[in-house]
Design an enzyme around this catalytic site. Structure first.
Site, PDB file in Angstrom:
ATOM      1  N   ARG A 233     -44.370  98.571   1.573  1.00  0.00           N
ATOM      2  CA  ARG A 233     -44.951  99.643   1.526  1.00  0.00           C
ATOM      3  C   ARG A 233     -43.950 100.592   0.422  1.00  0.00           C
ATOM      4  O   ARG A 233     -42.824 100.369   0.327  1.00  0.00           O
ATOM      5  CB  ARG A 233     -44.858 100.577   2.800  1.00  0.00           C
ATOM      6  CG  ARG A 233     -45.578  99.957   3.836  1.00  0.00           C
ATOM      7  CD  ARG A 233     -46.897 100.507   3.752  1.00  0.00           C
ATOM      8  NE  ARG A 233     -47.816 100.046   4.919  1.00  0.00           N
ATOM      9  CZ  ARG A 233     -48.353  98.934   4.909  1.00  0.00           C
ATOM     10  NH1 ARG A 233     -48.209  97.882   3.802  1.00  0.00           N
ATOM     11  NH2 ARG A 233     -49.277  98.659   5.991  1.00  0.00           N
ATOM     12  N   GLU A 262     -51.863 105.692  -5.443  1.00  0.00           N
ATOM     13  CA  GLU A 262     -52.755 104.604  -5.980  1.00  0.00           C
ATOM     14  C   GLU A 262     -54.181 105.199  -6.066  1.00  0.00           C
ATOM     15  O   GLU A 262     -54.873 105.965  -5.062  1.00  0.00           O
ATOM     16  CB  GLU A 262     -52.751 103.858  -4.792  1.00  0.00           C
ATOM     17  CG  GLU A 262     -51.363 103.002  -4.552  1.00  0.00           C
ATOM     18  CD  GLU A 262     -51.386 101.768  -3.322  1.00  0.00           C
ATOM     19  OE1 GLU A 262     -52.273 101.554  -2.823  1.00  0.00           O
ATOM     20  OE2 GLU A 262     -50.197 101.176  -3.548  1.00  0.00           O
ATOM     21  N   HIS A 281     -52.023  96.522  -5.844  1.00  0.00           N
ATOM     22  CA  HIS A 281     -52.017  96.405  -4.262  1.00  0.00           C
ATOM     23  C   HIS A 281     -53.109  95.504  -3.939  1.00  0.00           C
ATOM     24  O   HIS A 281     -54.228  95.808  -3.279  1.00  0.00           O
ATOM     25  CB  HIS A 281     -52.400  97.922  -3.943  1.00  0.00           C
ATOM     26  CG  HIS A 281     -52.100  97.937  -2.241  1.00  0.00           C
ATOM     27  ND1 HIS A 281     -52.000  99.241  -1.794  1.00  0.00           N
ATOM     28  CD2 HIS A 281     -51.869  97.075  -1.265  1.00  0.00           C
ATOM     29  CE1 HIS A 281     -51.553  98.980  -0.259  1.00  0.00           C
ATOM     30  NE2 HIS A 281     -51.440  97.599  -0.243  1.00  0.00           N
TER      31      HIS A 281
END
Length: 315
Positions: A233, A262, A281
């Site tokens: 995270r 993001e 990601h």
């Protein structure tokens, strides 16, 4: 009945399972971009069920209050920091999750460690630009891996590292020597982990006490030839402190798969740091994982339509 599938960045949702099972009376809208504010409200107002991909579009109380048709939410995984479960429950919404195999993230973490050790990306870029050998790599065998968090994913990473002959040590606030013995790694204190590890990989659940757990003080302890990996995270690392350390070559480099915002803006200066390996990601983004996420999302949507929700999430 109208269903919204959010944040299908790779346009794979409809190919991952048979949505035709829902029948002709159900309309499915798939959205491939991530938006916010008034535009998001207008997009979602007609929908009865929202299908979320975890940690992408936030669905909070303010948004729910503006969605009069909303009856249920399905999220990939059984935890989603972007979903306000308390708010959903207080509004009488059905809330369901899916399974999450997790090993893809551990595989990526080890891949990033190996890429840094041998400077794979830098060397491949040199080849593409017409050059030859420019970077001296290092062995994984005998290198010391420090794992922050020894839960399911941290233990999986330890297994991969053992196969390459790495020395493995671990620490987190709640970690015990008994857990380390169970996994077959060494238990060390925080300072020892940061001072002596050649590679540090983060595998912690996000909570208030681990926010910016890796800050300027911890990075300053690291060896100048050490690397930091985060597939967990974004808020666990103080990114300003890490950026300063990379700019000043205080550590050898970092590999990051998670970010505060993001998708990362195209103009973000992080994209141009030579000693930062960035991936978008993709920790859980594999065909096999998406088949589970969307397949079980479909199961949950069917159950909601029938009025018998499955895998319900509780606050």
């Amino acid at each position: 009945m109208r269903i919204a599938i959010l944040d299908d960045w790779l346009d794979c949702a409809l190919d991952s399972c048979d949505w035709n099972r829902l029948g002709p009376d159900v309309t499915i809208d798939v959205f491939h971009d991530t938006i916010a504010g008034t535009a998001l409200v207008e997009r979602l107002q007609p929908h009865d069920i929202i299908c979320m991909m975890r940690e992408r579009t936030p669905v909070d109380a303010a948004l729910m209050n503006q969605l009069p048709n909303l009856k249920g939410i399905v999220t990939s995984g059984m935890r989603n920091a972007a979903l306000d479960i308390d708010a959903a429950r207080s509004r009488g919404l059905m809330i369901s999750g899916t399974g999450s195999p997790g090993h893809a993230t551990s595989e990526l973490a080890f891949t990033l460690i190996a890429m840094q050790a041998r400077q794979i990306f830098a060397s491949a870029t040199t080849m593409r630009n017409g050059g030859w050998q420019t970077h001296l790599g290092r062995d994984l065998r005998g290198a010391r891996l420090g794992i922050l968090g020894l839960g399911r994913l941290g233990a999986q990473l330890a297994g991969y590292a053992k196969a390459f002959g790495m020395e493995i040590q671990a620490w987190s606030q709640n970690l015990t020597e008994e857990r380390c013995d169970e996994v077959g790694v060494s238990y060390v204190d925080r300072d020892t982990l940061f001072r002596s590890s050649d590679f540090i990989s983060i595998h912690l659940k996000l909570s208030a006490r681990v926010r910016q757990l890796v800050g300027a003080e911890e990075i300053a302890m690291m060896k100048p030839d050490a690397y930091l990996v985060n597939t967990s995270r974004a808020p666990i690392i103080d990114m300003e402190a890490l950026t300063n350390a990379l700019v000043n070559q205080q550590i050898a480099g970092a590999a990051i798969d998670v970010y505060d915002h993001e998708p990362v803006p195209a103009t973000d200066p992080l994209r141009h740091m030579p000693n930062l390996l960035m991936t978008p990601h993709i920790g859980y983004v594999t065909r096999e994982t998406m088949d589970i996420f969307y397949g079980e999302t479909l199961d949950a949507v069917e159950a909601m339509i029938a009025g018998t929700p499955i895998r319900e999430l509780m606050p």
